[in-house]
Design an enzyme around this catalytic site. Structure first.
Site, PDB file in Angstrom:
ATOM      1  N   SER A  89     -26.285  -7.636 -35.426  1.00 13.79           N
ATOM      2  CA  SER A  89     -25.553  -6.490 -35.963  1.00 13.79           C
ATOM      3  C   SER A  89     -25.499  -6.536 -37.482  1.00 13.79           C
ATOM      4  O   SER A  89     -25.029  -5.613 -38.119  1.00 13.79           O
ATOM      5  CB  SER A  89     -24.138  -6.467 -35.399  1.00 13.79           C
ATOM      6  N   ARG A  94     -19.677 -20.972 -19.321  1.00 14.19           N
ATOM      7  CA  ARG A  94     -20.749 -20.324 -20.089  1.00 14.19           C
ATOM      8  C   ARG A  94     -22.082 -21.047 -19.896  1.00 14.19           C
ATOM      9  O   ARG A  94     -23.127 -20.414 -19.780  1.00 14.19           O
ATOM     10  CB  ARG A  94     -20.390 -20.305 -21.578  1.00 14.19           C
ATOM     11  N   ASN A 133     -27.940 -17.606 -32.293  1.00 10.85           N
ATOM     12  CA  ASN A 133     -27.592 -17.786 -30.880  1.00 10.85           C
ATOM     13  C   ASN A 133     -27.383 -19.253 -30.541  1.00 10.85           C
ATOM     14  O   ASN A 133     -28.026 -20.136 -31.098  1.00 10.85           O
ATOM     15  CB  ASN A 133     -28.690 -17.203 -29.992  1.00 10.85           C
ATOM     16  N   VAL A 134     -26.492 -19.461 -29.590  1.00 13.03           N
ATOM     17  CA  VAL A 134     -26.178 -20.816 -29.161  1.00 13.03           C
ATOM     18  C   VAL A 134     -26.691 -21.067 -27.736  1.00 13.03           C
ATOM     19  O   VAL A 134     -26.407 -22.099 -27.141  1.00 13.03           O
ATOM     20  CB  VAL A 134     -24.643 -21.068 -29.212  1.00 13.03           C
ATOM     21  N   ASP A 135     -27.457 -20.105 -27.196  1.00 14.45           N
ATOM     22  CA  ASP A 135     -27.803 -20.171 -25.772  1.00 14.45           C
ATOM     23  C   ASP A 135     -28.990 -21.075 -25.438  1.00 14.45           C
ATOM     24  O   ASP A 135     -29.249 -21.343 -24.262  1.00 14.45           O
ATOM     25  CB  ASP A 135     -28.034 -18.755 -25.210  1.00 14.45           C
ATOM     26  N   ALA A 179     -35.816  -5.402 -27.938  1.00 14.60           N
ATOM     27  CA  ALA A 179     -36.680  -6.463 -28.461  1.00 14.60           C
ATOM     28  C   ALA A 179     -37.702  -6.916 -27.418  1.00 14.60           C
ATOM     29  O   ALA A 179     -38.858  -7.163 -27.742  1.00 14.60           O
ATOM     30  CB  ALA A 179     -35.824  -7.643 -28.904  1.00 14.60           C
ATOM     31  N   HIS A 191     -25.539 -21.589 -35.834  1.00 15.80           N
ATOM     32  CA  HIS A 191     -24.246 -21.690 -35.146  1.00 15.80           C
ATOM     33  C   HIS A 191     -24.226 -22.792 -34.083  1.00 15.80           C
ATOM     34  O   HIS A 191     -23.333 -22.822 -33.243  1.00 15.80           O
ATOM     35  CB  HIS A 191     -23.869 -20.352 -34.505  1.00 15.80           C
ATOM     36  N   ASN A 244     -33.933  -3.333 -33.504  1.00 17.91           N
ATOM     37  CA  ASN A 244     -32.588  -3.205 -32.948  1.00 17.91           C
ATOM     38  C   ASN A 244     -32.511  -1.919 -32.125  1.00 17.91           C
ATOM     39  O   ASN A 244     -33.239  -0.971 -32.399  1.00 17.91           O
ATOM     40  CB  ASN A 244     -31.549  -3.172 -34.089  1.00 17.91           C
TER      41      ASN A 244
HETATM   42  P1  NAD Z   1     -23.816  -8.943 -32.274  1.00 19.79           P
HETATM   43  O1  NAD Z   1     -23.272  -8.940 -30.899  1.00 19.79           O
HETATM   44  O2  NAD Z   1     -22.905  -8.710 -33.421  1.00 19.79           O
HETATM   45  O3  NAD Z   1     -24.978  -7.868 -32.404  1.00 19.79           O
HETATM   46  C1  NAD Z   1     -25.988  -7.756 -31.448  1.00 19.79           C
HETATM   47  C2  NAD Z   1     -26.975  -6.727 -31.968  1.00 19.79           C
HETATM   48  O4  NAD Z   1     -28.068  -6.688 -31.082  1.00 19.79           O
HETATM   49  C3  NAD Z   1     -26.412  -5.312 -32.062  1.00 19.79           C
HETATM   50  O5  NAD Z   1     -26.747  -4.782 -33.311  1.00 19.79           O
HETATM   51  C4  NAD Z   1     -27.143  -4.567 -30.938  1.00 19.79           C
HETATM   52  O6  NAD Z   1     -27.410  -3.228 -31.278  1.00 19.79           O
HETATM   53  C5  NAD Z   1     -28.421  -5.345 -30.840  1.00 19.79           C
HETATM   54  N1  NAD Z   1     -29.075  -5.327 -29.517  1.00 19.79           N
HETATM   55  C6  NAD Z   1     -28.483  -5.338 -28.301  1.00 19.79           C
HETATM   56  N2  NAD Z   1     -29.408  -5.357 -27.327  1.00 19.79           N
HETATM   57  C7  NAD Z   1     -30.606  -5.391 -27.947  1.00 19.79           C
HETATM   58  C8  NAD Z   1     -31.945  -5.456 -27.480  1.00 19.79           C
HETATM   59  N3  NAD Z   1     -32.242  -5.493 -26.170  1.00 19.79           N
HETATM   60  N4  NAD Z   1     -32.942  -5.477 -28.401  1.00 19.79           N
HETATM   61  C9  NAD Z   1     -32.666  -5.442 -29.733  1.00 19.79           C
HETATM   62  N5  NAD Z   1     -31.416  -5.385 -30.222  1.00 19.79           N
HETATM   63  C10 NAD Z   1     -30.403  -5.368 -29.344  1.00 19.79           C
HETATM   64  O7  NAD Z   1     -24.592 -10.320 -32.419  1.00 19.79           O
HETATM   65  P2  NAD Z   1     -24.844 -11.217 -33.668  1.00 19.79           P
HETATM   66  O8  NAD Z   1     -25.243 -10.389 -34.830  1.00 19.79           O
HETATM   67  O9  NAD Z   1     -25.751 -12.300 -33.199  1.00 19.79           O
HETATM   68  O10 NAD Z   1     -23.413 -11.839 -33.998  1.00 19.79           O
HETATM   69  C11 NAD Z   1     -22.564 -12.321 -32.981  1.00 19.79           C
HETATM   70  C12 NAD Z   1     -22.229 -13.803 -33.061  1.00 19.79           C
HETATM   71  O11 NAD Z   1     -21.813 -14.273 -31.786  1.00 19.79           O
HETATM   72  C13 NAD Z   1     -23.382 -14.642 -33.445  1.00 19.79           C
HETATM   73  O12 NAD Z   1     -23.014 -15.304 -34.566  1.00 19.79           O
HETATM   74  C14 NAD Z   1     -23.643 -15.610 -32.300  1.00 19.79           C
HETATM   75  O13 NAD Z   1     -23.567 -16.947 -32.727  1.00 19.79           O
HETATM   76  C15 NAD Z   1     -22.565 -15.391 -31.333  1.00 19.79           C
HETATM   77  N6  NAD Z   1     -23.086 -15.106 -29.977  1.00 19.79           N
HETATM   78  C16 NAD Z   1     -24.191 -15.769 -29.478  1.00 19.79           C
HETATM   79  C17 NAD Z   1     -24.700 -15.427 -28.229  1.00 19.79           C
HETATM   80  C18 NAD Z   1     -25.903 -16.148 -27.690  1.00 19.79           C
HETATM   81  O14 NAD Z   1     -26.124 -17.312 -27.991  1.00 19.79           O
HETATM   82  N7  NAD Z   1     -26.740 -15.472 -26.893  1.00 19.79           N
HETATM   83  C19 NAD Z   1     -24.109 -14.423 -27.486  1.00 19.79           C
HETATM   84  C20 NAD Z   1     -22.997 -13.783 -28.012  1.00 19.79           C
HETATM   85  C21 NAD Z   1     -22.503 -14.125 -29.260  1.00 19.79           C
END
Ligand code: NAD
Ligand code: ZN
Length: 242
Positions: free
Chosen positions: A187, A69, A101-103, A229, A118, A211
């Site tokens: 979400s 990852r 996000n953790v990225d 976004a 997180h 969203n």
């Molecule tokens: P989620 O996956 O539950 O929801 C993502 C939301 O983003 C959805 O509602 C979707 O409709 C929306 N979305 C998708 N593409 C979009 C865009 N281009 N512009 C605007 N909105 C958009 O994510 P969450 O609510 O963050 O929960 C998931 C958990 O998993 C988090 O707690 C997180 O820590 C973890 N996670 C982190 C990463 C990361 O660090 N990037 C990636 C995956 C999961």
């Protein structure tokens, strides 16, 4: 659906704007969501690997997954949504950024002190003593603590673990202060983050949601902006300067 003008209006009048971001803000940077098919790595899914138990039983495989990852994310770049938030923070328009996000992409975009509820894929902590460290390239072998030689683990919140309490305390201070919160790409289903916007609303603050789809938050948000976004935030920024 509400308009960008109404959103800009709220931003103009807000004295203490904060933001909450989720996996969706990194979607346009091609960070995998680890959901559904996207979540599979070999025969495992994220829920089997991101747990304290998995790490106890097989730290090699868990670290291998994290290294993979880290490699993927190292090849991703912050997108215009991350960059706009960093710019707003820099200009004092945005007071605090809270992210699930953790990225690490907010950091790389220039955000100085995001509250990481997180954790972060690039931070490590000792499984035995209080040591914490940070890396910038993917791990290549089982990392050991420089102080006590115990195994290091990723400093992220795993399934079944609580959120870091110091960070949560800070988050609640900010939620109480905020008179507007922009909720981007989440979400709104993962607790406790899903309830953060409600804390702001309870004391009269406004909620702006960005969203690509309707979420459980949409019905109570003051503004729901539907779209990506990475496209909407630069548009809002442009109008903000008119
Ligand atoms: P989620 O996956 O539950 O929801 C993502 C939301 O983003 C959805 O509602 C979707 O409709 C929306 N979305 C998708 N593409 C979009 C865009 N281009 N512009 C605007 N909105 C958009 O994510 P969450 O609510 O963050 O929960 C998931 C958990 O998993 C988090 O707690 C997180 O820590 C973890 N996670 C982190 C990463 C990361 O660090 N990037 C990636 C995956 C999961
Ligand atoms: Zn140690």
């Amino acid at each position: 659906m509400e308009s960008i003008e109404e959103c800009v209006n709220i931003l103009h009048n807000a004295e203490y704007l904060i933001a909450l971001t989720g996996a969706g803000i990194s979607q346009e940077s091609n960070v995998p969501t680890f959901r559904g098919q996207d979540g599979l790595w070999r025969q495992y899914n994220a829920m089997e690997l991101a747990t304290p138990n998995a790490f106890r039983q097989n730290p090699e495989i868990v670290w291998e997954w994290y290294a993979w990852r880290q490699g993927l994310i190292a090849n991703c770049e912050p997108n215009p949504a991350h960059l706009t938030l960093a710019k707003w923070e820099n200009e004092g328009i945005l007071k605090v950024l809270i992210t699930q996000n953790v990225d690490g992409l907010h950091h790389r975009a220039g955000s100085k002190n995001p509250l990481l509820v997180h954790g972060n894929l690039w931070d490590l902590k000792c499984t035995h003593c209080g040591y914490r460290g940070s890396i910038s390239t993917p791990v290549t072998r089982l990392p050991r603590c420089p102080e006590c030689q115990a195994l290091l683990r990723p400093d992220v919140v795993w399934f079944g673990e609580g959120l870091p309490s110091k960070v949560l305390d800070q988050v609640f201070v900010e939620l109480e202060r905020a008179d507007a919160i922009m909720v981007i790409g989440t979400s709104a289903m993962v607790q406790p983050s899903a309830s953060f916007p409600l804390v702001v609303q309870r004391h009269g603050g406004q909620i702006i949601e960005v969203n690509i789809e309707v979420t459980p938050l949409t019905a109570i948000a003051d503004i729901h902006l539907r779209g990506k976004a990475g496209e909407l935030l630069p548009q809002i920024d442009k109008q903000l300067r008119h």
